[in-house]
Design a protein around this motif. Structure first.
Motif, PDB file in Angstrom:
ATOM      1  N   GLY A  53       0.816  -1.226   0.000  1.00 40.45           N
ATOM      2  CA  GLY A  53       0.000   0.000   0.000  1.00 40.45           C
ATOM      3  C   GLY A  53       0.840   1.262   0.000  1.00 40.45           C
ATOM      4  O   GLY A  53       2.016   1.232   0.317  1.00 40.45           O
ATOM      5  N   ILE A  54       0.230   2.346  -0.398  1.00 47.80           N
ATOM      6  CA  ILE A  54       0.961   3.623  -0.379  1.00 47.80           C
ATOM      7  C   ILE A  54       0.453   4.534   0.725  1.00 47.80           C
ATOM      8  O   ILE A  54       1.024   5.560   1.004  1.00 47.80           O
ATOM      9  CB  ILE A  54       0.831   4.378  -1.721  1.00 47.80           C
ATOM     10  CG1 ILE A  54      -0.626   4.638  -2.030  1.00 47.80           C
ATOM     11  CG2 ILE A  54       1.525   3.642  -2.821  1.00 47.80           C
ATOM     12  CD1 ILE A  54      -0.799   5.758  -2.995  1.00 47.80           C
ATOM     13  N   MET A  94      -0.131   6.342   3.979  1.00 49.58           N
ATOM     14  CA  MET A  94       0.790   6.564   5.088  1.00 49.58           C
ATOM     15  C   MET A  94       0.039   7.064   6.308  1.00 49.58           C
ATOM     16  O   MET A  94      -1.008   7.699   6.192  1.00 49.58           O
ATOM     17  CB  MET A  94       1.892   7.538   4.689  1.00 49.58           C
ATOM     18  CG  MET A  94       1.421   8.938   4.343  1.00 49.58           C
ATOM     19  SD  MET A  94       2.700   9.883   3.496  1.00 49.58           S
ATOM     20  CE  MET A  94       3.681  10.416   4.876  1.00 49.58           C
ATOM     21  N   PRO A 116      -0.778   9.600   8.830  1.00 49.51           N
ATOM     22  CA  PRO A 116      -0.571  11.042   8.673  1.00 49.51           C
ATOM     23  C   PRO A 116       0.624  11.536   9.479  1.00 49.51           C
ATOM     24  O   PRO A 116       0.778  11.184  10.635  1.00 49.51           O
ATOM     25  CB  PRO A 116      -1.873  11.639   9.216  1.00 49.51           C
ATOM     26  CG  PRO A 116      -2.854  10.527   9.208  1.00 49.51           C
ATOM     27  CD  PRO A 116      -2.095   9.255   9.286  1.00 49.51           C
ATOM     28  N   VAL A 117       1.458  12.275   8.823  1.00 56.26           N
ATOM     29  CA  VAL A 117       2.593  12.899   9.499  1.00 56.26           C
ATOM     30  C   VAL A 117       1.986  13.927  10.467  1.00 56.26           C
ATOM     31  O   VAL A 117       0.845  14.309  10.323  1.00 56.26           O
ATOM     32  CB  VAL A 117       3.477  13.630   8.460  1.00 56.26           C
ATOM     33  CG1 VAL A 117       4.793  14.049   9.071  1.00 56.26           C
ATOM     34  CG2 VAL A 117       3.697  12.743   7.252  1.00 56.26           C
ATOM     35  N   ILE A 118       2.760  14.356  11.424  1.00 58.10           N
ATOM     36  CA  ILE A 118       2.222  15.324  12.382  1.00 58.10           C
ATOM     37  C   ILE A 118       1.605  16.483  11.627  1.00 58.10           C
ATOM     38  O   ILE A 118       2.291  17.182  10.888  1.00 58.10           O
ATOM     39  CB  ILE A 118       3.341  15.896  13.291  1.00 58.10           C
ATOM     40  CG1 ILE A 118       4.291  14.805  13.714  1.00 58.10           C
ATOM     41  CG2 ILE A 118       2.774  16.658  14.440  1.00 58.10           C
ATOM     42  CD1 ILE A 118       5.671  15.308  14.019  1.00 58.10           C
ATOM     43  N   GLU A 119       0.334  16.612  11.824  1.00 55.86           N
ATOM     44  CA  GLU A 119      -0.326  17.710  11.111  1.00 55.86           C
ATOM     45  C   GLU A 119      -0.269  18.949  11.997  1.00 55.86           C
ATOM     46  O   GLU A 119      -1.194  19.285  12.707  1.00 55.86           O
ATOM     47  CB  GLU A 119      -1.742  17.311  10.743  1.00 55.86           C
ATOM     48  CG  GLU A 119      -1.729  16.234   9.679  1.00 55.86           C
ATOM     49  CD  GLU A 119      -3.108  15.692   9.374  1.00 55.86           C
ATOM     50  OE1 GLU A 119      -4.096  16.299   9.795  1.00 55.86           O
ATOM     51  OE2 GLU A 119      -3.156  14.649   8.705  1.00 55.86           O
ATOM     52  N   VAL A 120       0.873  19.595  11.858  1.00 56.81           N
ATOM     53  CA  VAL A 120       1.171  20.722  12.748  1.00 56.81           C
ATOM     54  C   VAL A 120       0.084  21.776  12.734  1.00 56.81           C
ATOM     55  O   VAL A 120      -0.398  22.214  13.778  1.00 56.81           O
ATOM     56  CB  VAL A 120       2.518  21.379  12.381  1.00 56.81           C
ATOM     57  CG1 VAL A 120       3.530  21.138  13.452  1.00 56.81           C
ATOM     58  CG2 VAL A 120       3.003  20.944  11.025  1.00 56.81           C
ATOM     59  N   ALA A 121      -0.279  22.158  11.510  1.00 55.54           N
ATOM     60  CA  ALA A 121      -1.247  23.246  11.394  1.00 55.54           C
ATOM     61  C   ALA A 121      -2.553  22.863  12.085  1.00 55.54           C
ATOM     62  O   ALA A 121      -3.123  23.650  12.838  1.00 55.54           O
ATOM     63  CB  ALA A 121      -1.497  23.569   9.934  1.00 55.54           C
ATOM     64  N   GLN A 122      -2.973  21.647  11.818  1.00 56.58           N
ATOM     65  CA  GLN A 122      -4.234  21.193  12.390  1.00 56.58           C
ATOM     66  C   GLN A 122      -4.118  21.133  13.909  1.00 56.58           C
ATOM     67  O   GLN A 122      -5.005  21.591  14.624  1.00 56.58           O
ATOM     68  CB  GLN A 122      -4.586  19.810  11.825  1.00 56.58           C
ATOM     69  CG  GLN A 122      -6.033  19.412  12.033  1.00 56.58           C
ATOM     70  CD  GLN A 122      -7.021  20.420  11.468  1.00 56.58           C
ATOM     71  OE1 GLN A 122      -6.817  20.947  10.381  1.00 56.58           O
ATOM     72  NE2 GLN A 122      -8.059  20.740  12.217  1.00 56.58           N
TER      73      GLN A 122
END
Lengths: 226, 281
Positions: free
Chosen positions: B4-5, B7, B9-15
């Motif tokens: 699978g591709i 991922m 979620p990387v740290i969603e700083v803005a959120q």
């Protein structure tokens, strides 16, 4: 000074880099699905575009707020404007990955032979390299790196021409003809991804030099390119 | 087998940052149908507004629209003006600020104020900050209290070696931060700032703005400012006041009150749009 503003800028740039990483994943998925004729993975690539779009919208909204509230000037202004452009280029790249995935699902069950697979593999990995260099040189404010994208793009353009030549060789078999038609678009999509990477390089140059300039001019090709 | 591709979620700083903003906001001031008049003329009329805890609220608007009158109502500063009169209600923490029996001195301890022009007493830096606590009988650990207030106002490092020096020897920006230290030395709940940076240069202004951002962790801030960009930069909520002209009488009215982001990107009222885009006022 103005730490909230600096923090907002940092967040925007981090989100942009994150979006770039997602595009790389989408590209790898799209190429793999194409090579292995893996419809399931192609569907995943298509669905994955929402993740990229989410970053795209976040950045758009963030920039709107930053412009309205912080009145950036000088380097800050150029950075914000460059992020606005790079954001759009990355989003377009991801759209091309979706195009490739959709075409993968449409091609008939034919084995085009290793020569095709090799061609797309080459274009795919060159695109990957270009995206990585485009993102790194933007992040590291590296003008030389950004300018190196032009030559790399030349290699993708050549690979594109080779793939098109192979398509022409496929001959008149209707199944192969349909396959060939689809693959012209795939090849074109990869070639465009390379162009967008060059455009990101141009934004890096703008950020660093404050001058708008195109690295190459398609309407006035340089002798080297011709 | 498909690799699978997708991922994580990387740290969603803005959120994450967005989520950190309080959603449920505590109301510090509930202002209902507030009309403030000097003599017979109302300076502001029929203002309804809620001010939230640990938030910076900016009050903007053209000259004469009643911005200062408005915030002076919030700590009964207008009581001191002969002929000033209030109609409507201001509930502070749920209690009527103007009810009989409310001690205006206690009100002003809990709701401090900083003015446009820094107004330190011609005394030492230390005595300026210690003055409020001394008057209010908060004499215990006075040194610590002074240091805490000066640190809170981001002034400690600049003055710790010259606390006995006259406050008037400080620069304009430092004097203004000293006034903020003086205001927070008595442990208020709210700080009202009336054009706190309008007499300062950009660097001193920036220091005050940074300070406000830090202060909002512990206090509720209301700032009156002529400088729209300052409101855009520092405030979470923005109230836009304007002037209603009726038969030659000019009265300040609240036109729009919303998140600062909304006011500066997509205001609901045409008058706000005209003001923030510089087409009026």
């Amino acid at each position: 000074m103005r730490s909230a503003f600096q923090q907002d800028l940092d967040i925007l740039e981090a989100t942009l880099q994150e979006e770039g990483q997602l595009v790389l994943r989408a590209l790898r998925g799209a190429i793999k699905a194409l090579e292995q004729r893996d419809e399931e993975l192609a569907d995943e690539v298509i669905a994955f575009d929402d993740d990229v779009d989410q970053r795209y919208v976040q950045i758009e909204e963030g920039i709107q707020l930053l412009l309205a509230r912080q009145t950036p000037v000088a380097t800050d202004l150029r950075l914000v404007l460059a992020i606005l452009h790079v954001n759009l280029h990355l989003e377009r790249m991801a759209d091309y990955c979706v195009t490739i995935a959709k075409l993968t699902k449409l091609v008939p069950e034919v084995d085009p032979g290793p020569r095709f697979v090799e061609g797309f593999e080459e274009m795919g990995s060159r695109c990957e390299e270009m995206i990585r260099i485009a993102l790194d040189s933007f992040g590291n404010r590296d003008l030389e790196g950004a300018e190196s994208l032009v030559e790399l793009d030349e290699l993708i353009d050549r690979a594109n021409r080779r793939v098109v030549e192979r398509i022409l060789e496929l001959g008149g078999d209707p199944e192969m003809r349909e396959y060939g038609l689809r693959m012209v678009i795939v090849s074109r999509a990869l070639e465009r991804i390379g162009d967008h990477a060059v455009d990101i390089g141009e934004q890096t140059a703008y950020l660093l030099t404050a001058e708008f300039r195109e690295f190459t001019d398609a309407s006035h090709p340089s002798p080297r390119k011709a | 087998m498909t690799e699978g591709i997708t991922m994580t979620p990387v740290i969603e700083v803005a959120q994450a940052r967005k989520d950190a903003e309080p959603v449920q906001r505590d109301i510090v001031f509930d202002i209902q149908k507030l009309t403030a008049s000097y003599g017979k003329e109302p300076a502001i009329s029929d203002v309804d507004l809620e001010i939230y805890r640990n938030v910076i609220t900016a009050v903007i608007g053209p000259s004469g629209c009643g911005k200062s009158t408005f915030i002076r109502c919030l700590n009964r500063m207008n009581d001191l003006v002969p002929g000033a009169k209030i109609d409507g209600k201001i509930l502070y923490q749920g209690d009527d600020l103007y009810a009989s029996g409310v001690d205006p001195v206690e009100v002003r301890r809990r709701i401090g104020m900083v003015f446009q022009k820094a107004n330190p007493f011609p005394k030492s830096i230390y005595d300026n900050v210690a003055w409020g606590p001394r008057v209010l009988g908060m004499r215990k650990d006075l040194d610590e209290r002074v240091e805490k207030a000066l640190r809170g106002a981001a002034l400690w490092d600049e003055v710790k070696d010259r606390l006995k020096k006259n406050a008037l020897s400080l620069s304009g920006g430092q004097q203004q931060r000293l006034c903020i230290a003086r205001a927070i030395a008595v442990e208020p709940d709210v700080l009202l700032l009336d054009e706190p940076a309008s007499a300062l240069d950009p660097i001193a202004t920036s220091a005050i703005e940074e300070l406000m951002d830090e202060l909002k962790r512990d206090y509720t801030l209301v700032i009156v400012t002529h400088n729209m960009q300052q409101a855009a930069r520092v405030a979470d909520m923005t109230a836009f006041f304007s002037l209603d002209v009726d038969e030659g009488r000019r009265t300040g009215v609240l036109v729009e009150y919303d998140e600062t982001a909304k006011i500066f990107t997509n205001p609901s009222d045409k008058r706000t749009e005209d003001y923030v885009t510089g087409r009026f006022g």
